[in-house]
Design a protein around this motif. Structure first.
Motif, PDB file in Angstrom:
ATOM      1  N   ASP A  82     138.795  57.593   7.931  1.00  0.00           N
ATOM      2  CA  ASP A  82     138.561  58.980   7.543  1.00  0.00           C
ATOM      3  C   ASP A  82     139.742  59.870   7.942  1.00  0.00           C
ATOM      4  O   ASP A  82     140.262  60.631   7.125  1.00  0.00           O
ATOM      5  CB  ASP A  82     137.283  59.521   8.181  1.00  0.00           C
ATOM      6  N   ASP A  83     140.151  59.763   9.210  1.00  0.00           N
ATOM      7  CA  ASP A  83     141.236  60.602   9.719  1.00  0.00           C
ATOM      8  C   ASP A  83     142.543  60.379   8.968  1.00  0.00           C
ATOM      9  O   ASP A  83     143.332  61.316   8.782  1.00  0.00           O
ATOM     10  CB  ASP A  83     141.470  60.342  11.215  1.00  0.00           C
ATOM     11  N   LEU A  84     142.789  59.142   8.547  1.00  0.00           N
ATOM     12  CA  LEU A  84     144.034  58.812   7.862  1.00  0.00           C
ATOM     13  C   LEU A  84     143.952  59.034   6.348  1.00  0.00           C
ATOM     14  O   LEU A  84     144.935  58.824   5.634  1.00  0.00           O
ATOM     15  CB  LEU A  84     144.421  57.358   8.150  1.00  0.00           C
ATOM     16  N   GLY A  85     142.779  59.459   5.864  1.00  0.00           N
ATOM     17  CA  GLY A  85     142.609  59.711   4.441  1.00  0.00           C
ATOM     18  C   GLY A  85     142.597  58.440   3.599  1.00  0.00           C
ATOM     19  O   GLY A  85     142.951  58.466   2.419  1.00  0.00           O
ATOM     20  N   ILE A  86     142.202  57.333   4.212  1.00  0.00           N
ATOM     21  CA  ILE A  86     142.147  56.054   3.497  1.00  0.00           C
ATOM     22  C   ILE A  86     140.757  55.910   2.893  1.00  0.00           C
ATOM     23  O   ILE A  86     139.747  56.012   3.594  1.00  0.00           O
ATOM     24  CB  ILE A  86     142.464  54.882   4.451  1.00  0.00           C
ATOM     25  N   ASP A  87     140.710  55.688   1.594  1.00  0.00           N
ATOM     26  CA  ASP A  87     139.449  55.557   0.864  1.00  0.00           C
ATOM     27  C   ASP A  87     138.689  54.319   1.351  1.00  0.00           C
ATOM     28  O   ASP A  87     139.289  53.254   1.536  1.00  0.00           O
ATOM     29  CB  ASP A  87     139.734  55.453  -0.630  1.00  0.00           C
ATOM     30  N   HIS A  88     137.369  54.468   1.548  1.00  0.00           N
ATOM     31  CA  HIS A  88     136.554  53.336   1.997  1.00  0.00           C
ATOM     32  C   HIS A  88     135.101  53.557   1.631  1.00  0.00           C
ATOM     33  O   HIS A  88     134.648  54.684   1.435  1.00  0.00           O
ATOM     34  CB  HIS A  88     136.687  53.123   3.508  1.00  0.00           C
ATOM     35  N   SER A  89     134.372  52.467   1.554  1.00  0.00           N
ATOM     36  CA  SER A  89     132.925  52.533   1.344  1.00  0.00           C
ATOM     37  C   SER A  89     132.242  52.607   2.708  1.00  0.00           C
ATOM     38  O   SER A  89     132.901  52.502   3.750  1.00  0.00           O
ATOM     39  CB  SER A  89     132.451  51.278   0.601  1.00  0.00           C
ATOM     40  N   GLU A  90     130.942  52.791   2.689  1.00  0.00           N
ATOM     41  CA  GLU A  90     130.173  52.725   3.932  1.00  0.00           C
ATOM     42  C   GLU A  90     130.019  51.259   4.330  1.00  0.00           C
ATOM     43  O   GLU A  90     129.760  50.413   3.474  1.00  0.00           O
ATOM     44  CB  GLU A  90     128.788  53.356   3.750  1.00  0.00           C
ATOM     45  N   PRO A  91     130.190  50.940   5.602  1.00  0.00           N
ATOM     46  CA  PRO A  91     130.017  49.546   6.027  1.00  0.00           C
ATOM     47  C   PRO A  91     128.574  49.087   5.810  1.00  0.00           C
ATOM     48  O   PRO A  91     127.640  49.845   6.067  1.00  0.00           O
ATOM     49  CB  PRO A  91     130.345  49.579   7.516  1.00  0.00           C
ATOM     50  N   GLU A  92     128.418  47.854   5.323  1.00  0.00           N
ATOM     51  CA  GLU A  92     127.095  47.274   5.118  1.00  0.00           C
ATOM     52  C   GLU A  92     126.999  46.008   5.955  1.00  0.00           C
ATOM     53  O   GLU A  92     127.787  45.082   5.773  1.00  0.00           O
ATOM     54  CB  GLU A  92     126.878  46.931   3.641  1.00  0.00           C
ATOM     55  N   ARG A  93     126.017  46.003   6.855  1.00  0.00           N
ATOM     56  CA  ARG A  93     125.853  44.841   7.724  1.00  0.00           C
ATOM     57  C   ARG A  93     125.368  43.646   6.919  1.00  0.00           C
ATOM     58  O   ARG A  93     124.581  43.789   5.996  1.00  0.00           O
ATOM     59  CB  ARG A  93     124.866  45.161   8.850  1.00  0.00           C
ATOM     60  N   ARG A  94     125.874  42.460   7.282  1.00  0.00           N
ATOM     61  CA  ARG A  94     125.460  41.240   6.608  1.00  0.00           C
ATOM     62  C   ARG A  94     125.340  40.107   7.614  1.00  0.00           C
ATOM     63  O   ARG A  94     125.611  40.295   8.794  1.00  0.00           O
ATOM     64  CB  ARG A  94     126.410  40.890   5.475  1.00  0.00           C
ATOM     65  N   GLN A  95     124.943  38.949   7.114  1.00  0.00           N
ATOM     66  CA  GLN A  95     124.790  37.775   7.971  1.00  0.00           C
ATOM     67  C   GLN A  95     126.115  37.420   8.624  1.00  0.00           C
ATOM     68  O   GLN A  95     127.165  37.517   8.007  1.00  0.00           O
ATOM     69  CB  GLN A  95     124.300  36.577   7.150  1.00  0.00           C
ATOM     70  N   LYS A 102     129.297  38.638  16.590  1.00  0.00           N
ATOM     71  CA  LYS A 102     127.894  38.990  16.806  1.00  0.00           C
ATOM     72  C   LYS A 102     127.418  39.979  15.757  1.00  0.00           C
ATOM     73  O   LYS A 102     126.224  40.182  15.592  1.00  0.00           O
ATOM     74  CB  LYS A 102     127.661  39.523  18.217  1.00  0.00           C
ATOM     75  N   ALA A 103     128.347  40.564  15.022  1.00  0.00           N
ATOM     76  CA  ALA A 103     127.997  41.471  13.919  1.00  0.00           C
ATOM     77  C   ALA A 103     129.142  41.480  12.912  1.00  0.00           C
ATOM     78  O   ALA A 103     130.313  41.454  13.294  1.00  0.00           O
ATOM     79  CB  ALA A 103     127.740  42.885  14.432  1.00  0.00           C
ATOM     80  N   VAL A 104     128.770  41.503  11.626  1.00  0.00           N
ATOM     81  CA  VAL A 104     129.748  41.511  10.543  1.00  0.00           C
ATOM     82  C   VAL A 104     129.329  42.553   9.519  1.00  0.00           C
ATOM     83  O   VAL A 104     128.149  42.650   9.168  1.00  0.00           O
ATOM     84  CB  VAL A 104     129.832  40.119   9.868  1.00  0.00           C
ATOM     85  N   PHE A 105     130.291  43.344   9.052  1.00  0.00           N
ATOM     86  CA  PHE A 105     130.045  44.383   8.054  1.00  0.00           C
ATOM     87  C   PHE A 105     131.026  44.228   6.904  1.00  0.00           C
ATOM     88  O   PHE A 105     132.218  44.003   7.133  1.00  0.00           O
ATOM     89  CB  PHE A 105     130.233  45.778   8.669  1.00  0.00           C
ATOM     90  N   ASP A 106     130.545  44.366   5.690  1.00  0.00           N
ATOM     91  CA  ASP A 106     131.412  44.451   4.520  1.00  0.00           C
ATOM     92  C   ASP A 106     131.790  45.909   4.335  1.00  0.00           C
ATOM     93  O   ASP A 106     130.963  46.807   4.526  1.00  0.00           O
ATOM     94  CB  ASP A 106     130.688  43.976   3.257  1.00  0.00           C
ATOM     95  N   ILE A 107     133.040  46.145   3.975  1.00  0.00           N
ATOM     96  CA  ILE A 107     133.516  47.493   3.696  1.00  0.00           C
ATOM     97  C   ILE A 107     134.680  47.377   2.712  1.00  0.00           C
ATOM     98  O   ILE A 107     135.513  46.484   2.853  1.00  0.00           O
ATOM     99  CB  ILE A 107     133.950  48.228   5.001  1.00  0.00           C
ATOM    100  N   ASP A 108     134.687  48.216   1.692  1.00  0.00           N
ATOM    101  CA  ASP A 108     135.828  48.274   0.788  1.00  0.00           C
ATOM    102  C   ASP A 108     136.826  49.266   1.369  1.00  0.00           C
ATOM    103  O   ASP A 108     136.453  50.375   1.760  1.00  0.00           O
ATOM    104  CB  ASP A 108     135.416  48.763  -0.599  1.00  0.00           C
ATOM    105  N   VAL A 109     138.085  48.859   1.436  1.00  0.00           N
ATOM    106  CA  VAL A 109     139.151  49.729   1.922  1.00  0.00           C
ATOM    107  C   VAL A 109     140.185  49.848   0.800  1.00  0.00           C
ATOM    108  O   VAL A 109     140.741  48.838   0.364  1.00  0.00           O
ATOM    109  CB  VAL A 109     139.786  49.182   3.217  1.00  0.00           C
ATOM    110  N   ASN A 110     140.374  51.064   0.330  1.00  0.00           N
ATOM    111  CA  ASN A 110     141.258  51.344  -0.814  1.00  0.00           C
ATOM    112  C   ASN A 110     140.895  50.477  -2.018  1.00  0.00           C
ATOM    113  O   ASN A 110     141.754  50.010  -2.753  1.00  0.00           O
ATOM    114  CB  ASN A 110     142.732  51.162  -0.432  1.00  0.00           C
ATOM    115  N   GLY A 111     139.599  50.256  -2.192  1.00  0.00           N
ATOM    116  CA  GLY A 111     139.119  49.503  -3.342  1.00  0.00           C
ATOM    117  C   GLY A 111     139.140  47.988  -3.189  1.00  0.00           C
ATOM    118  O   GLY A 111     138.818  47.275  -4.131  1.00  0.00           O
ATOM    119  N   PHE A 112     139.506  47.492  -2.026  1.00  0.00           N
ATOM    120  CA  PHE A 112     139.598  46.054  -1.803  1.00  0.00           C
ATOM    121  C   PHE A 112     138.560  45.596  -0.775  1.00  0.00           C
ATOM    122  O   PHE A 112     138.323  46.282   0.230  1.00  0.00           O
ATOM    123  CB  PHE A 112     141.001  45.670  -1.312  1.00  0.00           C
TER     124      PHE A 112
END
Length: 176
Positions: A82-95, A102-112
């Motif tokens: 957010d601070d750096l102005g980098i586009d991202h989705s909300e993290p989604e917890r997964r298996q 102990k925890a893994v989240f999917d997140i898109d960063v700059n569309g990737f």
């Protein structure tokens, strides 16, 4: 299989051959395969709702501490993006799979496709980082968490933003 001596970690097969190294190598291959499948994100088509839940026994205090550590790690990376102005989705917890996290989240960063992994201890983090490095992964590490960036079609973007994110969070960029 028989053990060498009581308390020994060396194992032998029925023919007296040491199989400890083979077991460690096989475990490394499984972990490496899982890293390749989980570290760089997924295409969003996976449905984990049918997966069997993993039951663990822990105290309420441990659970609260663990959740707060996980959320704090996620917040550090999301705040930096957010601070750096980098586009991202909300993290989604997964298996977690076999990543060692102990925890893994999917997140898109700059569309990737990217991910945030939070590890239970330094050994698990170090193992994951070694495997990530061996597969050409790019990630930012901060304490016991990593932001694993896309190294497929987004590799150029990942190499560019990883050092910026690392500097912002006071972490380390690897693979750049």
């Amino acid at each position: 299989m028989k053990q060498n001596e009581p308390g020994s970690t060396t194992e032998f097969d029925d023919f007296g051959r040491d199989v400890t190294t083979k077991k460690l190598a096989a475990g490394s291959v499984v972990l490496a395969s899982t890293l390749v499948l989980t570290a760089c994100g997924n295409d969003g088509d996976d449905d984990f709702s049918t997966a069997s839940p993993v039951e663990t026994v822990q105290s309420a205090e441990d659970a609260e501490h663990s959740v707060s550590d996980i959320q704090a790690a996620v917040d550090i990376f999301v705040g930096a993006l957010d601070d750096l102005g980098i586009d991202h989705s909300e993290p989604e917890r997964r298996q977690v799979g076999g990543s060692g996290a102990k925890a893994v989240f999917d997140i898109d960063v700059n569309g990737f496709d990217s991910g945030i992994n939070v590890f239970p201890d330094a050994d698990a983090l170090e193992t994951w980082q070694g495997l990530s490095d061996s597969f050409g992964g790019i990630h930012v590490a901060k304490d016991l968490a990593v932001l694993s960036l896309n190294t497929d079609e987004g590799i150029g973007d990942s190499a560019e933003i990883a050092p910026q994110i690392a500097e912002h969070v006071g972490g380390v960029a690897r693979g750049v």
